[in-house]
Design a protein around this motif. Structure first.
Motif, PDB file in Angstrom:
ATOM      1  N   LEU A   8      97.002  90.807  11.378  1.00 48.75           N
ATOM      2  CA  LEU A   8      98.315  90.843  10.740  1.00 48.75           C
ATOM      3  C   LEU A   8      98.217  90.200   9.372  1.00 48.75           C
ATOM      4  O   LEU A   8      97.426  89.267   9.187  1.00 48.75           O
ATOM      5  N   GLU A   9      99.020  90.663   8.442  1.00 50.96           N
ATOM      6  CA  GLU A   9      99.126  89.974   7.163  1.00 50.96           C
ATOM      7  C   GLU A   9     100.559  89.511   6.982  1.00 50.96           C
ATOM      8  O   GLU A   9     101.498  90.299   7.180  1.00 50.96           O
ATOM      9  N   ILE A  10     100.698  88.240   6.657  1.00 51.55           N
ATOM     10  CA  ILE A  10     102.022  87.637   6.566  1.00 51.55           C
ATOM     11  C   ILE A  10     102.163  86.930   5.228  1.00 51.55           C
ATOM     12  O   ILE A  10     101.293  86.138   4.848  1.00 51.55           O
ATOM     13  N   SER A  11     103.239  87.212   4.538  1.00 48.42           N
ATOM     14  CA  SER A  11     103.561  86.470   3.315  1.00 48.42           C
ATOM     15  C   SER A  11     104.548  85.381   3.705  1.00 48.42           C
ATOM     16  O   SER A  11     105.619  85.685   4.237  1.00 48.42           O
ATOM     17  N   ALA A  12     104.152  84.140   3.469  1.00 44.92           N
ATOM     18  CA  ALA A  12     105.045  83.048   3.863  1.00 44.92           C
ATOM     19  C   ALA A  12     104.737  81.804   3.033  1.00 44.92           C
ATOM     20  O   ALA A  12     103.630  81.629   2.542  1.00 44.92           O
ATOM     21  N   ALA A  13     105.748  80.958   2.939  1.00 49.94           N
ATOM     22  CA  ALA A  13     105.627  79.706   2.191  1.00 49.94           C
ATOM     23  C   ALA A  13     105.501  78.530   3.140  1.00 49.94           C
ATOM     24  O   ALA A  13     105.949  78.591   4.294  1.00 49.94           O
ATOM     25  N   HIS A  28     104.530  76.139  -1.601  1.00 51.60           N
ATOM     26  CA  HIS A  28     103.715  77.214  -2.184  1.00 51.60           C
ATOM     27  C   HIS A  28     103.541  78.313  -1.136  1.00 51.60           C
ATOM     28  O   HIS A  28     103.848  78.116   0.037  1.00 51.60           O
ATOM     29  N   GLY A  29     103.016  79.454  -1.568  1.00 50.44           N
ATOM     30  CA  GLY A  29     102.907  80.578  -0.634  1.00 50.44           C
ATOM     31  C   GLY A  29     101.483  81.045  -0.443  1.00 50.44           C
ATOM     32  O   GLY A  29     100.591  80.744  -1.249  1.00 50.44           O
ATOM     33  N   HIS A  30     101.261  81.755   0.651  1.00 44.57           N
ATOM     34  CA  HIS A  30      99.982  82.410   0.917  1.00 44.57           C
ATOM     35  C   HIS A  30     100.265  83.796   1.476  1.00 44.57           C
ATOM     36  O   HIS A  30     101.306  84.030   2.091  1.00 44.57           O
ATOM     37  N   ASN A  31      99.279  84.688   1.305  1.00 48.06           N
ATOM     38  CA  ASN A  31      99.264  85.920   2.095  1.00 48.06           C
ATOM     39  C   ASN A  31      98.290  85.651   3.238  1.00 48.06           C
ATOM     40  O   ASN A  31      97.092  85.783   3.091  1.00 48.06           O
ATOM     41  N   TRP A  32      98.838  85.189   4.334  1.00 49.80           N
ATOM     42  CA  TRP A  32      98.041  84.786   5.483  1.00 49.80           C
ATOM     43  C   TRP A  32      97.460  86.008   6.184  1.00 49.80           C
ATOM     44  O   TRP A  32      98.174  87.002   6.389  1.00 49.80           O
ATOM     45  N   VAL A  33      96.199  85.945   6.536  1.00 51.20           N
ATOM     46  CA  VAL A  33      95.606  87.001   7.363  1.00 51.20           C
ATOM     47  C   VAL A  33      95.321  86.373   8.727  1.00 51.20           C
ATOM     48  O   VAL A  33      94.557  85.402   8.837  1.00 51.20           O
ATOM     49  N   ILE A  34      95.974  86.906   9.721  1.00 51.43           N
ATOM     50  CA  ILE A  34      95.935  86.317  11.057  1.00 51.43           C
ATOM     51  C   ILE A  34      95.288  87.298  12.033  1.00 51.43           C
ATOM     52  O   ILE A  34      95.650  88.481  12.060  1.00 51.43           O
ATOM     53  N   THR A  35      94.322  86.819  12.779  1.00 51.11           N
ATOM     54  CA  THR A  35      93.697  87.654  13.804  1.00 51.11           C
ATOM     55  C   THR A  35      94.028  87.061  15.170  1.00 51.11           C
ATOM     56  O   THR A  35      93.732  85.891  15.439  1.00 51.11           O
ATOM     57  N   VAL A  36      94.678  87.880  15.984  1.00 50.77           N
ATOM     58  CA  VAL A  36      95.096  87.461  17.325  1.00 50.77           C
ATOM     59  C   VAL A  36      94.134  88.104  18.322  1.00 50.77           C
ATOM     60  O   VAL A  36      94.056  89.336  18.411  1.00 50.77           O
ATOM     61  N   CYS A  37      93.375  87.296  19.047  1.00 52.40           N
ATOM     62  CA  CYS A  37      92.372  87.807  19.991  1.00 52.40           C
ATOM     63  C   CYS A  37      92.896  87.645  21.410  1.00 52.40           C
ATOM     64  O   CYS A  37      93.229  86.530  21.829  1.00 52.40           O
ATOM     65  N   CYS A  38      92.958  88.756  22.128  1.00 52.04           N
ATOM     66  CA  CYS A  38      93.494  88.742  23.486  1.00 52.04           C
ATOM     67  C   CYS A  38      92.451  89.260  24.459  1.00 52.04           C
ATOM     68  O   CYS A  38      91.564  90.032  24.091  1.00 52.04           O
ATOM     69  N   MET A  39      92.577  88.848  25.694  1.00 52.05           N
ATOM     70  CA  MET A  39      91.673  89.366  26.709  1.00 52.05           C
ATOM     71  C   MET A  39      92.384  89.416  28.053  1.00 52.05           C
ATOM     72  O   MET A  39      93.386  88.720  28.276  1.00 52.05           O
TER      73      MET A  39
END
Ligand SMILES: [Zn+2]
Length: 121
Positions: A8-13, A28-39
């Motif tokens: 997922l990519e999230i823009s958040a401060a 300040h802000g980031h364009n966070w790149v989040i990887t969610v690993c499920c099993m």
């Protein structure tokens, strides 16, 4: 075991509450790149570990274009956000939160990942 990952990519401060002087304490802000690993050992009735869209709604739907300090009840470091994701998504055992190129935090729930960790020993 079945494994799926959702990116997922999230823009958040956010601003961080720190015990030392840092520019990260300013909003300040980031364009966070989040990887969610499920099993999961078993697939659900639909033949899935979990629905990718449901994960997106739980994480992206809640955080995107938000102020993380207002949305989350803790100091929103990448580490704490990774833990929050693992706790929020039932099948998630690991989350990677990248706030910028080169800066990434990973949280693994040892209990949820227990079966997998034993397999790789
Ligand atoms: Zn930051």
């Amino acid at each position: 075991m079945y494994f799926v990952t959702k990116r997922l990519e999230i823009s958040a401060a956010h601003s961080l509450s720190l015990s030392y002087e840092s520019k990260c304490s300013r909003l300040h802000g980031h364009n966070w790149v989040i990887t969610v690993c499920c099993m999961s050992r078993e697939l659900n009735v639909d033949g899935m570990v979990c629905d990718f869209t449901a994960i997106k709604e739980m994480i992206h739907g809640y955080l995107d274009h938000g102020n993380l300090n207002e949305l989350l009840p803790f100091n929103p470091t990448a580490e704490n956000i990774a833990r929050w994701i693992v706790d929020r998504v039932p099948q998630c055992y690991k989350a990677c939160v990248r706030e910028s190129e080169g800066n990434e935090a990973v949280y693994i729930d040892e209990e949820k990942a227990g079966v997998w960790l034993r397999l790789t020993e």
